[in-house]
Design a protein around this motif. Structure first.
Motif, PDB file in Angstrom:
ATOM      1  N   LEU A   1     -16.420 -11.607  -1.070  1.00  0.00           N
ATOM      2  CA  LEU A   1     -15.751 -10.316  -1.194  1.00  0.00           C
ATOM      3  C   LEU A   1     -14.607 -10.389  -2.195  1.00  0.00           C
ATOM      4  CD1 LEU A   1     -15.230  -7.399  -0.235  1.00  0.00           C
ATOM      5  CD2 LEU A   1     -13.761  -8.351   1.552  1.00  0.00           C
ATOM      6  N   ASP A   2     -13.807 -11.431  -2.102  1.00  0.00           N
ATOM      7  CA  ASP A   2     -12.668 -11.594  -2.997  1.00  0.00           C
ATOM      8  C   ASP A   2     -13.134 -11.612  -4.453  1.00  0.00           C
ATOM      9  OD1 ASP A   2     -10.018 -11.880  -3.675  1.00  0.00           O
ATOM     10  OD2 ASP A   2      -9.981 -14.055  -3.405  1.00  0.00           O
ATOM     11  N   HIS A   3     -14.229 -12.291  -4.710  1.00  0.00           N
ATOM     12  CA  HIS A   3     -14.771 -12.343  -6.070  1.00  0.00           C
ATOM     13  C   HIS A   3     -15.348 -10.984  -6.477  1.00  0.00           C
ATOM     14  CE1 HIS A   3     -16.694 -13.994  -9.637  1.00  0.00           C
ATOM     15  NE2 HIS A   3     -17.828 -13.423  -9.253  1.00  0.00           N
ATOM     16  N   TRP A   4     -16.078 -10.344  -5.563  1.00  0.00           N
ATOM     17  CA  TRP A   4     -16.718  -9.049  -5.843  1.00  0.00           C
ATOM     18  C   TRP A   4     -15.693  -7.956  -6.137  1.00  0.00           C
ATOM     19  CZ3 TRP A   4     -16.540  -4.480  -2.912  1.00  0.00           C
ATOM     20  CH2 TRP A   4     -17.503  -3.510  -3.226  1.00  0.00           C
ATOM     21  N   LEU A   5     -14.516  -8.051  -5.523  1.00  0.00           N
ATOM     22  CA  LEU A   5     -13.491  -7.028  -5.692  1.00  0.00           C
ATOM     23  C   LEU A   5     -13.013  -6.889  -7.144  1.00  0.00           C
ATOM     24  CD1 LEU A   5     -11.226  -7.546  -2.534  1.00  0.00           C
ATOM     25  CD2 LEU A   5     -12.633  -5.545  -3.072  1.00  0.00           C
ATOM     26  N   GLN A   6     -13.211  -7.922  -7.939  1.00  0.00           N
ATOM     27  CA  GLN A   6     -12.769  -7.852  -9.336  1.00  0.00           C
ATOM     28  C   GLN A   6     -13.418  -6.697 -10.081  1.00  0.00           C
ATOM     29  OE1 GLN A   6     -13.115 -11.702 -11.274  1.00  0.00           O
ATOM     30  NE2 GLN A   6     -12.487 -12.780  -9.420  1.00  0.00           N
ATOM     31  N   GLY A   7     -14.618  -6.333  -9.675  1.00  0.00           N
ATOM     32  CA  GLY A   7     -15.287  -5.202 -10.322  1.00  0.00           C
ATOM     33  C   GLY A   7     -15.863  -4.188  -9.366  1.00  0.00           C
ATOM     34  N   GLY A   8     -15.713  -4.438  -8.064  1.00  0.00           N
ATOM     35  CA  GLY A   8     -16.367  -3.586  -7.084  1.00  0.00           C
ATOM     36  C   GLY A   8     -15.479  -2.579  -6.382  1.00  0.00           C
ATOM     37  N   LYS A   9     -14.201  -2.524  -6.704  1.00  0.00           N
ATOM     38  CA  LYS A   9     -13.281  -1.626  -6.001  1.00  0.00           C
ATOM     39  C   LYS A   9     -13.668  -0.164  -6.209  1.00  0.00           C
ATOM     40  CE  LYS A   9      -9.165  -4.571  -6.376  1.00  0.00           C
ATOM     41  NZ  LYS A   9      -7.782  -4.663  -6.938  1.00  0.00           N
ATOM     42  N   ARG A  10     -13.614   0.602  -5.138  1.00  0.00           N
ATOM     43  CA  ARG A  10     -13.763   2.056  -5.222  1.00  0.00           C
ATOM     44  C   ARG A  10     -12.401   2.670  -5.489  1.00  0.00           C
ATOM     45  NH1 ARG A  10     -17.866   4.865  -2.539  1.00  0.00           N
ATOM     46  NH2 ARG A  10     -16.712   6.714  -3.179  1.00  0.00           N
ATOM     47  N   LYS A  11     -12.324   3.557  -6.443  1.00  0.00           N
ATOM     48  CA  LYS A  11     -11.072   4.250  -6.770  1.00  0.00           C
ATOM     49  C   LYS A  11     -11.312   5.747  -6.636  1.00  0.00           C
ATOM     50  CE  LYS A  11      -9.470   0.596  -9.908  1.00  0.00           C
ATOM     51  NZ  LYS A  11      -8.995   0.284 -11.273  1.00  0.00           N
ATOM     52  N   GLN A  12     -11.496   6.175  -5.382  1.00  0.00           N
ATOM     53  CA  GLN A  12     -11.849   7.564  -5.143  1.00  0.00           C
ATOM     54  C   GLN A  12     -10.727   8.519  -5.490  1.00  0.00           C
ATOM     55  OE1 GLN A  12     -15.030   8.435  -4.285  1.00  0.00           O
ATOM     56  NE2 GLN A  12     -14.283  10.456  -4.894  1.00  0.00           N
ATOM     57  N   LYS A  13      -9.484   8.125  -5.204  1.00  0.00           N
ATOM     58  CA  LYS A  13      -8.353   8.990  -5.553  1.00  0.00           C
ATOM     59  C   LYS A  13      -8.322   9.252  -7.055  1.00  0.00           C
ATOM     60  CE  LYS A  13      -4.328   8.206  -3.888  1.00  0.00           C
ATOM     61  NZ  LYS A  13      -3.080   7.526  -3.518  1.00  0.00           N
ATOM     62  N   GLU A  14      -8.514   8.203  -7.822  1.00  0.00           N
ATOM     63  CA  GLU A  14      -8.529   8.338  -9.279  1.00  0.00           C
ATOM     64  C   GLU A  14      -9.693   9.204  -9.729  1.00  0.00           C
ATOM     65  OE1 GLU A  14      -9.802   5.321 -12.739  1.00  0.00           O
ATOM     66  OE2 GLU A  14      -7.899   4.753 -11.765  1.00  0.00           O
ATOM     67  N   ALA A  15     -10.861   8.978  -9.139  1.00  0.00           N
ATOM     68  CA  ALA A  15     -12.047   9.756  -9.510  1.00  0.00           C
ATOM     69  C   ALA A  15     -11.855  11.241  -9.210  1.00  0.00           C
ATOM     70  CB  ALA A  15     -13.266   9.222  -8.758  1.00  0.00           C
ATOM     71  N   ASP A  16     -11.241  11.553  -8.079  1.00  0.00           N
ATOM     72  CA  ASP A  16     -10.998  12.957  -7.726  1.00  0.00           C
ATOM     73  C   ASP A  16     -10.024  13.598  -8.710  1.00  0.00           C
ATOM     74  OD1 ASP A  16     -12.667  12.603  -5.599  1.00  0.00           O
ATOM     75  OD2 ASP A  16     -11.148  12.872  -4.043  1.00  0.00           O
ATOM     76  N   ALA A  17      -8.987  12.864  -9.084  1.00  0.00           N
ATOM     77  CA  ALA A  17      -8.002  13.401 -10.028  1.00  0.00           C
ATOM     78  C   ALA A  17      -8.653  13.701 -11.374  1.00  0.00           C
ATOM     79  CB  ALA A  17      -6.854  12.413 -10.198  1.00  0.00           C
TER      80      ALA A  17
END
Length: 255
Positions: free
Chosen positions: A191-207
């Motif tokens: 998970l720690d490795h996957w987070l480098q490119g797998g994070k969801r940024k829904q707040k940013e996407a909505d904005a």
């Protein structure tokens, strides 16, 4: 464009990126009195509330949003404080946008802190100093769908994330606490490795989605909205006196 838009923006999205999607006047996260001040100073046709202050100073009041709409200003909300206020005021004409807004709309008892993040001072750009719980939860859900972690670890990590105060909440902090709780292992490392490119940024996407909508040719709003009725209350009057907006409470058309 033929009408003016004021956007209250902070840690959700940088102004530099926001300008790529919408040419508007960008102000720092809104606090109590800031929407009234924006209406007085800039006479916008549209106000977009994305980010607002939470704890360091009083939050933007519902009543001042209603006052702005009573003056014919269209008010939109998304992503963070904007999504919260839009969900609370949708019945009164505030327009919400995006997944975060819809989640608050259908979850009346949802915690405002689920979208809160610590941020740098406005003078330094109000950039985020952590991650919002709603983005963490959506990221962990995606990690399960991508078979990075099992459902059991997802639930445990969500519980740990919620236990972290929003001023300290981040993926880095979450992983650190998980290790302290003895959860270190192949799943957590993956998970720690996957987070480098797998994070969801829904707040940013909505904005970005809302700003893009407001700049699109399909969005037509050549005139200000029709003013609506506004009932002056003692609490609102006290706020206006505190911020020296005394001309507002003396105008007879507010009654």
């Amino acid at each position: 464009m033929g009408y003016k838009i004021v956007v209250f923006l902070g840690p959700t999205l940088s102004v530099a990126v926001a300008r790529q999607h919408l040419d508007a006047m960008y102000l720092t996260p809104a606090g109590n009195g800031d929407i009234v001040k924006a209406v007085i100073d800039h006479a916008p046709s549209v106000i977009v509330l994305i980010d607002g202050v939470f704890a360091q100073s009083p939050a933007v009041r519902h009543k001042e949003i209603l006052w702005a709409m009573s003056r014919g200003v269209r008010v939109y909300g998304a992503s963070s404080m904007g999504a919260v206020r839009a969900a609370e005021l949708a019945a009164y004409g505030m327009c919400g946008y995006g997944m975060v807004f819809r989640w608050y709309r259908r979850t009346p008892l949802a915690d405002d802190a689920d979208v809160a993040v610590a941020m740098a001072p406005a003078q330094l750009g109000s950039f985020p100093l952590g991650d919002a719980l709603i983005d963490i939860r959506l990221t962990l859900k995606r990690a399960v769908l991508d078979r990075i972690i099992e459902r059991k670890l997802q639930v445990t990590l969500e519980q740990l994330a919620r236990s972290i105060h929003y001023t300290e909440r981040s993926f880095k902090k979450l992983i650190s606490i998980a290790v302290e709780h003895g959860l270190s292992g192949p799943e957590l490392l993956a998970l720690d490795h996957w987070l480098q490119g797998g994070k969801r940024k829904q707040k940013e996407a909505d904005a970005i989605g809302l700003l893009t909508l407001l700049s699109s040719k399909s969005f037509e709003m050549k005139t200000r909205a029709e003013p609506s009725f506004f009932e002056l209350t003692e609490a609102f009057a006290c706020d206006m006196e505190y911020y020296n907006f005394t001309e507002i409470i003396s105008n007879s058309d507010l009654y």
